[in-house]
Design an enzyme around this catalytic site. Structure first.
Site, short mmCIF file in Angstrom:
data_model
loop_
_atom_site.label_atom_id
_atom_site.label_comp_id
_atom_site.label_asym_id
_atom_site.label_seq_id
_atom_site.Cartn_x
_atom_site.Cartn_y
_atom_site.Cartn_z
CG ASP A 41 25.22 60.78 12.23
OD1 ASP A 41 24.53 61.55 12.94
OD2 ASP A 41 25.68 59.72 12.65
CE LYS A 73 33.62 68.66 24.14
NZ LYS A 73 33.72 67.22 23.86
N GLY A 101 9.19 65.56 22.68
CA GLY A 101 8.64 65.53 24.04
C GLY A 101 8.15 66.90 24.43
CG ASP A 102 7.54 69.78 28.23
OD1 ASP A 102 6.46 70.35 27.99
OD2 ASP A 102 8.40 70.26 29.00
#
Lengths: 234, 234
Positions: A41, A73, A101-102
């Site tokens: 979304d 999941k 980020g990394d």
């Protein structure tokens, strides 16, 4: 003869597009295919960070994943979401995967890495992590000399967070979201509240720094962090 | 009227010059004065990382410090070493301080920051830390989901290292140098040796990855790290 494409997992940093590395930018611009995660979304945060650097001629591949997905999941979803990327690689096209980020630091890229590393060449480019960006944005020297630093995901049980916080010199508490109240209460109990600093979306245009006790628990995003800088004096 | 100069602490990353951020590069090129730390008998590592980006017309300021300096000694040395930098700022010249890795993550820049932040404007630019670069260079996914990560300086006492390693999911042990044997023995005792990976000077041209039990303890540099990636499976 068909040569397989190469997979690149590039850290794009915490949010400010200027915190991309030179290497990430070079690889991003050269890649025919750019893949990134997006909650169903929402816009992709990682794509937003690099939007100005895209060539306009690149194939874009989205994989859809709810944030803070449980590992079991995530596994089955990734088994499926990896397929379009593998198809591009098999067809000889290099693919750059954008990683907030990394890539190897709490990054979802690792699910792709483990699924594709036997069959394809993979290069990973480390990025500026929120672990470094948040203390800098807050203006607080974080760890020095022989400090112990502990990184704690906020969803951990209160007892575990308490034990860890009692044993460390400096800490970062990540993934706050709906776990904020629990964490704030622990910090008060341990006498750490006055040292703790709260920040949302560090280095992004929407960055907010709020005193701990003025934070509205109902409004804390997933990308919020509490930084507890070392008490040691420089 | 004389306007004071501005101080910039820029993370230059772990060693590969391409792991500089776009922001660090921009500020570096624009600064009339570039300052960096150097052990008295060696070239500056930070200057080596950015050498190709210097304009050739910049004033360079060295500050001399032994590595792994004890805090009490560091304080008095910094009180003195900060002076030439303060003089440039007072004269209206911006100064960029080069910081290996990230400035606020075990960085000596913090000593300058605390001494100059009351009098001068300071901007800090986070960098790619060895904490991210080492797992990537080793090719091991490091932390994921709700893992706890502990960063441990190797000079800590064996009991402290042991306790911390028993309580965490993933760890990085930094500043190995002459503490390597102590750390290796602890990892064997705790059954962590098979998971532990050793790396020196990640992303530099001299990078070396060596199996833990083949490392020569007499040859371990300060810039070596042992990475213990999460045991959790993706």
């Amino acid at each position: 003869m068909n040569t397989k494409g190469r997979l690149y997992g590039i850290g794009v940093g915490p949010g400010d597009p200027e915190l991309l590395t030179l290497k990430a930018l070079r690889l991003l611009r050269a890649a025919p295919v750019v893949a990134y995660q997006s909650a169903t979304d929402r816009e992709s945060i990682a794509r937003g960070i690099v939007a100005q650097y895209l060539t306009g001629e690149q194939i874009e591949v989205l994989f859809h994943l709810p944030r803070a997905l449980e590992p079991e999941k995530a596994k089955s979803i990734y088994d499926k979401e990896v397929e379009p990327i593998a198809a591009h690689l098999a067809a000889g096209r290099d693919v750059v995967v954008l990683c907030e980020g990394d890539p190897f630091f709490y990054g979802s890229f690792m699910y792709l890495f483990t699924r594709l590393c036997d069959e394809y060449q993979i290069e990973v480019v480390p990025g500026v992590s929120s672990l470094m960006a948040c203390p800098v944005a807050l203006g607080v020297p974080f760890t020095y000399y022989n400090d112990i630093l502990t990184v704690l995901p906020a969803p951990l049980p209160a007892e575990e967070l308490t034990t860890q916080l009692l044993m460390t010199d400096a800490a970062a508490i990540m993934k706050l979201g709906r776990h904020f109240t629990k964490v704030r209460d622990i910090l008060h109990k341990l006498g750490l509240a006055s040292r703790a600093r709260y920040i949302e979306r560090a280095t992004m245009t929407q960055q907010r720094i709020i005193p701990l006790d003025e934070v509205d628990p109902a409004q804390v995003p997933y990308f919020a962090m509490i930084v507890i800088p070392t008490k040691n004096r420089l």
